[in-house]
Every structure is written in structure tokens, then in C-alpha cells.
Design a protein around this motif. Structure first.
Motif, PDB file in Angstrom:
ATOM      1  N   LEU A  34     -15.921   2.783   0.783  1.00 23.18           N
ATOM      2  CA  LEU A  34     -14.531   3.257   0.861  1.00 23.18           C
ATOM      3  C   LEU A  34     -13.926   2.912   2.215  1.00 23.18           C
ATOM      4  O   LEU A  34     -12.777   2.460   2.295  1.00 23.18           O
ATOM      5  CB  LEU A  34     -14.459   4.767   0.613  1.00 23.18           C
ATOM      6  N   ALA A  35     -14.674   3.102   3.279  1.00 16.39           N
ATOM      7  CA  ALA A  35     -14.177   2.760   4.619  1.00 16.39           C
ATOM      8  C   ALA A  35     -13.859   1.275   4.702  1.00 16.39           C
ATOM      9  O   ALA A  35     -12.834   0.878   5.263  1.00 16.39           O
ATOM     10  CB  ALA A  35     -15.202   3.153   5.683  1.00 16.39           C
ATOM     11  N   HIS A  36     -14.715   0.463   4.133  1.00 20.62           N
ATOM     12  CA  HIS A  36     -14.490  -0.989   4.112  1.00 20.62           C
ATOM     13  C   HIS A  36     -13.198  -1.313   3.352  1.00 20.62           C
ATOM     14  O   HIS A  36     -12.358  -2.083   3.831  1.00 20.62           O
ATOM     15  CB  HIS A  36     -15.693  -1.679   3.482  1.00 20.62           C
ATOM     16  N   ALA A  37     -13.031  -0.722   2.177  1.00 20.87           N
ATOM     17  CA  ALA A  37     -11.855  -1.001   1.349  1.00 20.87           C
ATOM     18  C   ALA A  37     -10.569  -0.492   1.988  1.00 20.87           C
ATOM     19  O   ALA A  37      -9.507  -1.095   1.839  1.00 20.87           O
ATOM     20  CB  ALA A  37     -12.032  -0.374  -0.030  1.00 20.87           C
ATOM     21  N   LEU A  38     -10.661   0.613   2.706  1.00 16.13           N
ATOM     22  CA  LEU A  38      -9.482   1.222   3.337  1.00 16.13           C
ATOM     23  C   LEU A  38      -9.220   0.698   4.747  1.00 16.13           C
ATOM     24  O   LEU A  38      -8.304   1.178   5.415  1.00 16.13           O
ATOM     25  CB  LEU A  38      -9.652   2.748   3.384  1.00 16.13           C
ATOM     26  N   ASN A  39     -10.041  -0.238   5.211  1.00 13.71           N
ATOM     27  CA  ASN A  39      -9.970  -0.714   6.597  1.00 13.71           C
ATOM     28  C   ASN A  39     -10.030   0.448   7.581  1.00 13.71           C
ATOM     29  O   ASN A  39      -9.338   0.478   8.593  1.00 13.71           O
ATOM     30  CB  ASN A  39      -8.699  -1.546   6.830  1.00 13.71           C
ATOM     31  N   MET A  40     -10.860   1.408   7.259  1.00 16.64           N
ATOM     32  CA  MET A  40     -11.039   2.616   8.071  1.00 16.64           C
ATOM     33  C   MET A  40     -12.161   2.373   9.075  1.00 16.64           C
ATOM     34  O   MET A  40     -13.156   1.717   8.750  1.00 16.64           O
ATOM     35  CB  MET A  40     -11.409   3.776   7.135  1.00 16.64           C
ATOM     36  N   GLN A  41     -11.997   2.890  10.268  1.00 18.54           N
ATOM     37  CA  GLN A  41     -13.087   2.832  11.237  1.00 18.54           C
ATOM     38  C   GLN A  41     -14.300   3.535  10.642  1.00 18.54           C
ATOM     39  O   GLN A  41     -14.186   4.635  10.093  1.00 18.54           O
ATOM     40  CB  GLN A  41     -12.681   3.534  12.542  1.00 18.54           C
ATOM     41  N   LEU A  42     -15.447   2.918  10.736  1.00 17.57           N
ATOM     42  CA  LEU A  42     -16.651   3.479  10.145  1.00 17.57           C
ATOM     43  C   LEU A  42     -16.978   4.853  10.732  1.00 17.57           C
ATOM     44  O   LEU A  42     -17.502   5.718  10.035  1.00 17.57           O
ATOM     45  CB  LEU A  42     -17.822   2.505  10.325  1.00 17.57           C
ATOM     46  N   LEU A  43     -16.626   5.057  11.975  1.00 18.74           N
ATOM     47  CA  LEU A  43     -16.850   6.354  12.615  1.00 18.74           C
ATOM     48  C   LEU A  43     -16.088   7.473  11.907  1.00 18.74           C
ATOM     49  O   LEU A  43     -16.491   8.631  11.936  1.00 18.74           O
ATOM     50  CB  LEU A  43     -16.429   6.284  14.095  1.00 18.74           C
ATOM     51  N   ASP A  44     -14.990   7.136  11.218  1.00 23.60           N
ATOM     52  CA  ASP A  44     -14.171   8.128  10.519  1.00 23.60           C
ATOM     53  C   ASP A  44     -14.573   8.319   9.062  1.00 23.60           C
ATOM     54  O   ASP A  44     -13.984   9.148   8.362  1.00 23.60           O
ATOM     55  CB  ASP A  44     -12.694   7.718  10.578  1.00 23.60           C
ATOM     56  N   ALA A  45     -15.546   7.580   8.591  1.00 22.99           N
ATOM     57  CA  ALA A  45     -15.910   7.615   7.171  1.00 22.99           C
ATOM     58  C   ALA A  45     -16.367   8.989   6.707  1.00 22.99           C
ATOM     59  O   ALA A  45     -16.202   9.338   5.540  1.00 22.99           O
ATOM     60  CB  ALA A  45     -16.986   6.574   6.868  1.00 22.99           C
ATOM     61  N   PHE A  46     -16.927   9.793   7.603  1.00 23.69           N
ATOM     62  CA  PHE A  46     -17.408  11.105   7.188  1.00 23.69           C
ATOM     63  C   PHE A  46     -16.281  12.115   7.002  1.00 23.69           C
ATOM     64  O   PHE A  46     -16.512  13.240   6.586  1.00 23.69           O
ATOM     65  CB  PHE A  46     -18.496  11.623   8.142  1.00 23.69           C
ATOM     66  N   ARG A  47     -15.056  11.693   7.247  1.00 26.07           N
ATOM     67  CA  ARG A  47     -13.894  12.518   6.888  1.00 26.07           C
ATOM     68  C   ARG A  47     -13.674  12.502   5.383  1.00 26.07           C
ATOM     69  O   ARG A  47     -12.986  13.359   4.844  1.00 26.07           O
ATOM     70  CB  ARG A  47     -12.640  12.008   7.584  1.00 26.07           C
ATOM     71  N   LEU A  48     -14.234  11.496   4.720  1.00 26.59           N
ATOM     72  CA  LEU A  48     -14.090  11.366   3.273  1.00 26.59           C
ATOM     73  C   LEU A  48     -15.085  12.288   2.581  1.00 26.59           C
ATOM     74  O   LEU A  48     -16.298  12.195   2.811  1.00 26.59           O
ATOM     75  CB  LEU A  48     -14.348   9.918   2.837  1.00 26.59           C
ATOM     76  N   ARG A  49     -14.581  13.141   1.747  1.00 30.34           N
ATOM     77  CA  ARG A  49     -15.447  14.064   1.010  1.00 30.34           C
ATOM     78  C   ARG A  49     -16.004  13.343  -0.218  1.00 30.34           C
ATOM     79  O   ARG A  49     -15.260  12.725  -0.972  1.00 30.34           O
ATOM     80  CB  ARG A  49     -14.647  15.289   0.594  1.00 30.34           C
ATOM     81  N   VAL A  50     -17.319  13.446  -0.395  1.00 30.51           N
ATOM     82  CA  VAL A  50     -17.991  12.829  -1.543  1.00 30.51           C
ATOM     83  C   VAL A  50     -19.005  13.847  -2.067  1.00 30.51           C
ATOM     84  O   VAL A  50     -20.134  13.924  -1.588  1.00 30.51           O
ATOM     85  CB  VAL A  50     -18.682  11.495  -1.154  1.00 30.51           C
ATOM     86  N   ASP A  51     -18.599  14.629  -3.048  1.00 25.54           N
ATOM     87  CA  ASP A  51     -19.440  15.683  -3.607  1.00 25.54           C
ATOM     88  C   ASP A  51     -20.472  15.135  -4.587  1.00 25.54           C
ATOM     89  O   ASP A  51     -20.307  14.039  -5.136  1.00 25.54           O
ATOM     90  CB  ASP A  51     -18.574  16.712  -4.345  1.00 25.54           C
TER      91      ASP A  51
END
Length: 188
Positions: free
Chosen positions: A148-165
Motif C-alpha cells: 500500500l505504501a508503494h502504491a500510495l507513494n507513501m514514505q515507508l516510515l509512515d506505513a504503520f499509520r495504515l490499519r490492517v486488521d
């Protein structure tokens, strides 16, 4: 092409335990979770099912697949090395602090960094996206966040902001060489 990223159901592990590539079984709630997921995926068509080889993913994938499940080690969770199956509170605090300050580049002793995990996940994505088929991928939260971080061009450091239950679905669409995120953490 649609890539449906499904996180495995609740594993059979005590709270506070560090686990990543440890091959854990599933909690007693698996059958009920499976029924909810199966109902939620009733309208989703996929050409193939891929899975992490760890049993917590493989069991769910096998229950959902109409045919063969393609196992791929690139879909495994982060390798926590020497920390696997240790209580987080018993791992020396200084080591955990160094890792949490930059888990993207630092790896637990004997393990891998989140950057390394993302690189293997992207390798998988690049390979399967060349076939232009709709896929269900049963995997882990770390792999899902990395993609998801890759697809969103999100900094990998911020990836844990994404909730994945547990048991949640995220969706990537690839069209005309462009990747978009259609769903994140959809619960059934």
C-alpha cells in the motif's frame, strides 16, 4: 488487474509476543472468521490465489481457493530474527528503541528490515502484475502495508499509520500502468 490483499485471520498466539515468520496456527475463531470472509468475497472474481507459505495464511487461502494455491515466500511477514516468539517486554529496551527509531533500515538481530520486506513484496507485485490477472493474495499486515505504501507513494516510515486488521481486505488496481488503491482494511 485487481490485486486483493487479504490479511490472515487471528493467529493462536498469546498477547505481547513478537512474531513474524514463526509458523503459528490459527485461533479457535477461524471457522467463524472464514465464514464472514467467504461471504464478503462472494462477489469477487479472481483468476488465481497466492499465499504466504506460513500456515496462518495457507489455511485461509486453501479454504477460499477453487483450485491450486500458489505459495510464495516473498509474501511472508517480517523476519524478527532472534526476537521471534519473545515477549516484547523481555527484549532489551535499548535494542527495541534503536529498531523502532528506524525500522525501515534497521533489522532486529538476525532478522530483516522493513525496507527488505518491501523490496521482496514489490518483486512479487511486479511479477504478477505482468500477467494482468485478478488475484487474491493471502498474506500478512507487513506485506500489505509495504505494498500500500508503494502504491500510495507513501514514505515507508509512515506505513504503520495504515490499519490492517485480521481478516481485512485491501485492494490495488493496475490499469494502463497506473496503480491505485481502491480499499484499505475493509472488514467483513
Amino acid at each position: 488487474m485487481n490485486l486483493y490483499l487479504l490479511r490472515h485471520t487471528q493467529p493462536d498466539v498469546a498477547p505481547g509476543i513478537c512474531y513474524g515468520q514463526t509458523d503459528l496456527g490459527l485461533a479457535a475463531s477461524f471457522d467463524a472468521e472464514l465464514q464472514r470472509i467467504r461471504a464478503g468475497l462472494a462477489e469477487v472474481h479472481v483468476d488465481h490465489v497466492h499465499s504466504s507459505p506460513l500456515q496462518r495464511c495457507q489455511r485461509l487461502a486453501a479454504a477460499l481457493a477453487a483450485g491450486k494455491v500458489h505459495q510464495d515466500p516473498r509474501l511472508m511477514e517480517l523476519d524478527f530474527g532472534e526476537w521471534e516468539l519473545q515477549l516484547w517486554e523481555t527484549i532489551p529496551r535499548g535494542l527495541v528503541e534503536v529498531w523502532t527509531e528506524d525500522y525501515v533500515q534497521h533489522a532486529p538481530p538476525g532478522g530483516e528490515s522493513f525496507f527488505d520486506l518491501q523490496q521482496r513484496a514489490i518483486s512479487f507485485f511486479d511479477e504478477v502484475s505482468a500477467n494482468n490477472e485478478d488475484l487474491l493474495v493471502v498474506t500478512h499486515a507487513g506485506v500489505i502495508r509495504a505494498l500500500l505504501a508503494h502504491a500510495l507513494n507513501m514514505q515507508l516510515l509512515d506505513a504503520f499509520r495504515l490499519r490492517v486488521d485480521y481478516g481485512s481486505l485491501s485492494q490495488l488496481e493496475l490499469q494502463d500502468g497506473r496503480v491505485t488503491v481502491s480499499a484499505v482494511n475493509r472488514r467483513f
